[in-house]
Motif scaffolding. Structure first.
Motif, PDB file in Angstrom:
ATOM      1  N   UNK A  64      78.230  19.121 115.133  1.00  0.00           N
ATOM      2  CA  UNK A  64      76.980  18.954 114.728  1.00  0.00           C
ATOM      3  C   UNK A  64      76.699  20.054 113.640  1.00  0.00           C
ATOM      4  N   UNK A  65      76.994  21.167 113.717  1.00  0.00           N
ATOM      5  CA  UNK A  65      76.979  22.320 112.772  1.00  0.00           C
ATOM      6  C   UNK A  65      77.691  21.948 111.631  1.00  0.00           C
ATOM      7  N   UNK A  66      78.688  21.158 111.510  1.00  0.00           N
ATOM      8  CA  UNK A  66      79.580  20.832 110.366  1.00  0.00           C
ATOM      9  C   UNK A  66      78.556  19.845 109.618  1.00  0.00           C
ATOM     10  N   UNK A  67      78.198  19.096 110.396  1.00  0.00           N
ATOM     11  CA  UNK A  67      77.384  17.635 109.690  1.00  0.00           C
ATOM     12  C   UNK A  67      76.111  18.412 109.231  1.00  0.00           C
ATOM     13  N   UNK A  68      75.410  19.358 109.902  1.00  0.00           N
ATOM     14  CA  UNK A  68      74.217  19.893 109.319  1.00  0.00           C
ATOM     15  C   UNK A  68      74.499  20.572 107.805  1.00  0.00           C
ATOM     16  N   UNK A  69      75.756  21.456 107.908  1.00  0.00           N
ATOM     17  CA  UNK A  69      76.184  22.150 106.796  1.00  0.00           C
ATOM     18  C   UNK A  69      76.533  21.162 105.582  1.00  0.00           C
ATOM     19  N   UNK A  70      77.267  20.136 105.851  1.00  0.00           N
ATOM     20  CA  UNK A  70      77.250  19.090 104.875  1.00  0.00           C
ATOM     21  C   UNK A  70      76.234  18.402 104.416  1.00  0.00           C
ATOM     22  N   UNK A  71      75.199  18.440 105.285  1.00  0.00           N
ATOM     23  CA  UNK A  71      73.887  17.783 104.680  1.00  0.00           C
ATOM     24  C   UNK A  71      73.331  18.518 103.694  1.00  0.00           C
ATOM     25  N   UNK A  72      73.329  20.033 104.254  1.00  0.00           N
ATOM     26  CA  UNK A  72      72.794  21.205 103.335  1.00  0.00           C
ATOM     27  C   UNK A  72      73.329  20.880 102.020  1.00  0.00           C
ATOM     28  N   UNK A  73      74.828  21.130 101.951  1.00  0.00           N
ATOM     29  CA  UNK A  73      75.269  21.252 100.693  1.00  0.00           C
ATOM     30  C   UNK A  73      75.082  19.861  99.798  1.00  0.00           C
ATOM     31  N   UNK A  74      74.908  19.024 100.498  1.00  0.00           N
ATOM     32  CA  UNK A  74      74.422  17.559  99.759  1.00  0.00           C
ATOM     33  C   UNK A  74      73.084  17.829  98.969  1.00  0.00           C
ATOM     34  N   UNK A  75      72.100  18.169 100.031  1.00  0.00           N
ATOM     35  CA  UNK A  75      70.992  18.495  99.278  1.00  0.00           C
ATOM     36  C   UNK A  75      70.836  19.127  98.061  1.00  0.00           C
ATOM     37  N   UNK A  76      71.488  20.335  98.284  1.00  0.00           N
ATOM     38  CA  UNK A  76      71.561  21.564  97.202  1.00  0.00           C
ATOM     39  C   UNK A  76      72.438  20.784  95.830  1.00  0.00           C
ATOM     40  N   UNK A  77      73.431  20.071  96.366  1.00  0.00           N
ATOM     41  CA  UNK A  77      74.047  19.423  95.079  1.00  0.00           C
ATOM     42  C   UNK A  77      73.207  18.715  94.423  1.00  0.00           C
ATOM     43  N   UNK A  78      72.452  17.548  95.120  1.00  0.00           N
ATOM     44  CA  UNK A  78      71.317  16.614  94.449  1.00  0.00           C
ATOM     45  C   UNK A  78      70.303  17.399  93.828  1.00  0.00           C
ATOM     46  N   UNK A  79      69.890  18.512  94.323  1.00  0.00           N
ATOM     47  CA  UNK A  79      68.649  19.336  93.595  1.00  0.00           C
ATOM     48  C   UNK A  79      69.384  19.939  92.325  1.00  0.00           C
ATOM     49  N   UNK A  80      70.639  20.359  92.010  1.00  0.00           N
ATOM     50  CA  UNK A  80      71.257  20.787  90.952  1.00  0.00           C
ATOM     51  C   UNK A  80      71.644  19.520  89.930  1.00  0.00           C
ATOM     52  N   UNK A  81      71.992  18.612  90.322  1.00  0.00           N
ATOM     53  CA  UNK A  81      72.111  17.380  89.614  1.00  0.00           C
ATOM     54  C   UNK A  81      70.850  16.805  89.132  1.00  0.00           C
ATOM     55  N   UNK A  82      69.990  16.860  89.927  1.00  0.00           N
ATOM     56  CA  UNK A  82      68.397  16.719  89.323  1.00  0.00           C
ATOM     57  C   UNK A  82      67.954  17.362  88.361  1.00  0.00           C
ATOM     58  N   UNK A  83      68.056  18.725  88.640  1.00  0.00           N
ATOM     59  CA  UNK A  83      67.801  19.777  87.361  1.00  0.00           C
ATOM     60  C   UNK A  83      68.676  19.513  86.332  1.00  0.00           C
ATOM     61  N   UNK A  84      69.863  19.103  86.241  1.00  0.00           N
ATOM     62  CA  UNK A  84      70.523  19.053  85.206  1.00  0.00           C
ATOM     63  C   UNK A  84      70.024  17.377  84.457  1.00  0.00           C
ATOM     64  N   UNK A  85      69.918  16.607  85.410  1.00  0.00           N
ATOM     65  CA  UNK A  85      69.427  15.091  84.769  1.00  0.00           C
ATOM     66  C   UNK A  85      68.078  15.355  84.019  1.00  0.00           C
ATOM     67  N   UNK A  86      67.267  16.254  84.435  1.00  0.00           N
ATOM     68  CA  UNK A  86      65.884  16.435  84.152  1.00  0.00           C
ATOM     69  C   UNK A  86      66.151  17.084  82.725  1.00  0.00           C
ATOM     70  N   UNK A  87      67.140  18.062  82.424  1.00  0.00           N
ATOM     71  CA  UNK A  87      67.309  18.639  81.162  1.00  0.00           C
ATOM     72  C   UNK A  87      67.658  17.721  80.193  1.00  0.00           C
ATOM     73  N   UNK A  88      68.499  16.807  80.652  1.00  0.00           N
ATOM     74  CA  UNK A  88      69.013  15.687  79.525  1.00  0.00           C
ATOM     75  C   UNK A  88      67.868  14.859  79.311  1.00  0.00           C
TER      76      UNK A  88
END
Length: 119
Positions: A64-88
């Motif tokens: 459960x902790x591993x799944x939560x960590x993976x979800x948090x990492x996914x959300x962080x990655x999506x936020x970074x990609x969104x920021x990059x996408x907004x720049x372009x």
């Protein structure tokens, strides 16, 4: 905890010592290395089948902790990609908010559509 993980000398002598495996699993957990902790606890489960419920409960908690960590990492990655996408996209007068992402619950894939309204 790093020292405990590196200094698993008891396990080097005898990889089937349960106590050092449990200690190392706890150290891995403290370091957020859940997959390593799960592997150690699965080995403990093999070595101590008489404590099956206790060890399975620990494994479930770690998963459960591993799944939560993976979800948090996914959300962080999506936020970074969104920021990059907004720049372009900003160079073209657009943003990632102009797109709608819908996850298909059956396949897990995403459908993307444009929501931009013309002014």
């Amino acid at each position: 905890y790093q020292r405990r993980v590196r200094g698993s000398s008891a396990l080097k002598l005898s990889p089937d010592f349960v106590r050092p495996l449990i200690r190392r699993a706890k150290a891995y957990q403290a370091l957020n290395k859940y997959s390593d902790a799960i592997l150690d606890m699965k080995r403990v489960l093999e070595l101590e089948p008489n404590k099956r419920l206790e060890h399975e409960r620990t494994i479930q908690q770690l998963e459960a902790l591993q799944k939560q960590q993976q979800e948090e990492e996914l959300q962080e990655m999506i936020a970074k990609l969104k920021g990059f996408g907004d720049t372009i996209l900003g160079k073209f007068g657009m943003s990632t908010n102009d797109f709608k992402f819908e996850k298909d619950p059956n396949t897990g894939s995403y459908n993307i559509s444009v929501n931009k309204t013309q002014n």
